[in-house]
Design an enzyme around this catalytic site. Structure first.
Site, PDB file in Angstrom:
ATOM      1  N   ARG A  37      25.712  39.663  47.481  1.00  0.00           N
ATOM      2  CA  ARG A  37      25.659  38.287  47.102  1.00  0.00           C
ATOM      3  C   ARG A  37      24.896  37.413  48.156  1.00  0.00           C
ATOM      4  O   ARG A  37      24.446  36.417  47.761  1.00  0.00           O
ATOM      5  CB  ARG A  37      27.311  37.900  46.900  1.00  0.00           C
ATOM      6  N   LYS A 195      41.381  47.829  28.376  1.00  0.00           N
ATOM      7  CA  LYS A 195      42.203  46.900  27.410  1.00  0.00           C
ATOM      8  C   LYS A 195      41.431  46.249  26.384  1.00  0.00           C
ATOM      9  O   LYS A 195      40.532  45.735  26.850  1.00  0.00           O
ATOM     10  CB  LYS A 195      43.161  46.113  28.160  1.00  0.00           C
ATOM     11  N   GLY A 348      32.236  44.132  37.073  1.00  0.00           N
ATOM     12  CA  GLY A 348      32.339  44.946  38.354  1.00  0.00           C
ATOM     13  C   GLY A 348      32.092  46.306  38.150  1.00  0.00           C
ATOM     14  O   GLY A 348      31.210  47.095  39.068  1.00  0.00           O
ATOM     15  N   GLY A 371      33.844  37.362  35.197  1.00  0.00           N
ATOM     16  CA  GLY A 371      34.586  36.461  34.063  1.00  0.00           C
ATOM     17  C   GLY A 371      33.505  35.520  33.617  1.00  0.00           C
ATOM     18  O   GLY A 371      33.654  35.160  32.213  1.00  0.00           O
TER      19      GLY A 371
END
Length: 394
Positions: A37, A195, A348, A371
Site C-alpha cells: 500500500r 458465505k 484479500g 469492501g
C-alpha cells in the site's frame, strides 16, 4: 463517472493534501510486514513533488480511539518507509488539524493517523473544514476507504478549493468502469468465499449482468444444496438455499449460466495434513468436507475463462492455503494469466492467491479495495467517489 484527475492539474506551488491508504500490516514491534500500500501511494506523491507542490499525506492505521494516539497508532514507521522509498526525509506532523506547520514546495510531510482526530469517523463538517483550509488541492488516493463517508475521504472533498482523484484512485475508477460499463463479452464473474450471506447482494447484481457466474468455496456448496446435491459436512448456509436458487433462476432466464462442480476434492478435516480425495460430486459422503473443485471442474472453468472477454474475480474456489486443496484456484489463476480477457481482481483472499501463484503481472488490474471493490460491483454509490463527482465542474 466524471472526476477531476490529479495528472490533469497544475500543482506547482500549491499545497496538496493527499488522503492515501497506508494501513499496512505490522508485527508486534511495529515493523512493517508488507508495504504494497505504501508503494501504491508513491505515483501521486512523486507527481506532486516533481511538479513543485508542497505535499501533505495522511492515512488511517488500525482502529485507534478518536482523540487518542497511542504508540501502536502512530504513522512513524510509515514515515520512515516512505522516506526510504522517496529517497528524502519525511517529517511526521502530530496535532496537525489546526495547522501551525510549514511545508515547502518539493517537500512532503506525513500527517499523523487521521482516525485519531475527533469527528473523523462521523464525517464532522467542522473537522473537514479545518482540514480543507490546509490545502489548495485535495487528492483522494485511498480507494480502499471509498465506501466510507469520513472527514478525510468525504467531508474535506466538499470544502477544499479543488478536489480530485489521485493516480491510484483514478486507475481504480477507470478499471472498474471498464469491467462494468459496456464490458467486452462474454463477461465472466468469479465469486468465491465462505458465505453466500456476505455476498448475496453482489451475486444478485452480477446475475443480472454477467454471461457466466462462477461460484466457489462455501458459496458453491450452498448452490450445490440448492441443486439437490449432498454436501456432507461441508461449509454451507442451508437457510439461503432459496436465495441461491433465485440467483440461478435469474441467470437461466437470461440464457446465462452458473457452472456448478461436477467433481470435487474432499477430506474429513481442514488441515495441512488432511488426505485429499477426488470424487464425482454425486459421491460426496455424509462426513466429507468439500474443500476444492476437482480436475474436471477445473478444466471446465479454465475453458470458460479462456473464452471470456472480461473477468471480474473476487475469491478463490477452494481452501488454496493448503496445497492439496489449491488445485482448482491454481488452474483458474493460470487460465486468467493466459487469457486475453481484461481481468480485474480484488479482495484479500484473491490477492493472496495471485501472490501465491505468481500471476500479478498477468492480471489486467488488481484492486486495492476489499469492501469498496465489492460495493462498486454491486452498483452502490461510494461516498468518497460521489464527493469527487460533485466537484467535477467546479
Amino acid at each position: 463517472m466524471q472526476v477531476k484527475k490529479l495528472a490533469d492539474l497544475n500543482v506547482a506551488g500549491k499545497r496538496v493534501f493527499i488522503r492515501a491508504d497506508l494501513n499496512v500490516p505490522q508485527d508486534e514491534a511495529g515493523n512493517i510486514v508488507e508495504d504494497t500500500r505504501v508503494r501504491a501511494s508513491l505515483p501521486s506523491i512523486k507527481y506532486c513533488l516533481d511538479n513543485g507542490a508542497a505535499v501533505m499525506v495522511t492515512s488511517h492505521l488500525g482502529r485507534p480511539t478518536e482523540g487518542e494516539c497511542r504508540a501502536e497508532d502512530t504513522l512513524a514507521p510509515i514515515a520512515v518507509r516512505l522516506g526510504e522509498l522517496l529517497h528524502k526525509p519525511v517529517r511526521l506532523i502530530r496535532d496537525w488539524v489546526e495547522g501551525g506547520f510549514e511545508v515547502k514546495p518539493g517537500e512532503v510531510v506525513l500527517l499523523e493517523n487521521c482516525r485519531c482526530n475527533k469527528g473523523e469517523k462521523k464525517d464532522n463538517d467542522e473537522l473537514a473544514k479545518k482540514m480543507a483550509a490546509l490545502c489548495d488541492i485535495y487528492v483522494n488516493d485511498a480507494f480502499g476507504t471509498a465506501h466510507r463517508a469520513e472527514a478525510t475521504t468525504h467531508g474535506i472533498a466538499r470544502f477544499a478549493p479543488v478536489a480530485c482523484a489521485g493516480m491510484l484512485m483514478g486507475a481504480e475508477i477507470d478499471a472498474l468502469t471498464k469491467a462494468t460499463e459496456n464490458p467486452a463479452r462474454p463477461l465472466v464473474a468469479i465469486v468465491g468465499g465462505a458465505k453466500v450471506s456476505s455476498k448475496l447482494t453482489i451475486l444478485k447484481t452480477l446475475a443480472q449482468k454477467v454471461d457466466q457466474l462462477i461460484v466457489g468455496g462455501g458459496i458453491a456448496n450452498t448452490f450445490l444444496l440448492a441443486s439437490g446435491h449432498r454436501i456432507g459436512d461441508s461449509l454451507a448456509e442451508p437457510e439461503l438455499v432459496k436465495e441461491a436458487q433465485a440467483v440461478m433462476d435469474i441467470m437461466k432466464a437470461r440464457d446465462a449460466d452458473v457452472p456448478l462442480p461436477v467433481d470435487v476434492v474432499v477430506a474429513d478435516e481442514v488441515s495441512a495434513l488432511a488426505r485429499a480425495n477426488r470424487i464425482p460430486v454425486e459421491e460426496v459422503g455424509p462426513h466429507d468436507r468439500i474443500l476444492d473443485v476437482g480436475p474436471k471442474t477445473s478444466a471446465k472453468l479454465a475453458d470458460i475463462i479462456a473464452h471470456a472477454g472480461t473477468i471480474v474475480w473476487n475469491g478463490p474456489v477452494g481452501v488454496f492455503e493448503h496445497n492439496q486443496f489449491a488445485g482448482g484456484t491454481k488452474m483458474m489463476a493460470s487460465a486468467i494469466a493466459h487469457s486475453d480477457a481484461f481481468c480485474i481482481a480484488g479482495g484479500g483472499d484473491t490477492l493472496a492467491a495471485i501472490a501465491k501463484f505468481h500471476i500479478a503481472q498477468d492480471v489486467g488490474y488488481i484492486s486495492t479495495g476489499g469492501g469498496a471493490f465489492l460495493e462498486f460491483l454491486e452498483g452502490k454509490t461510494l461516498p468518497a467517489i460521489a464527493a469527487l463527482e460533485a466537484r467535477f465542474n467546479d
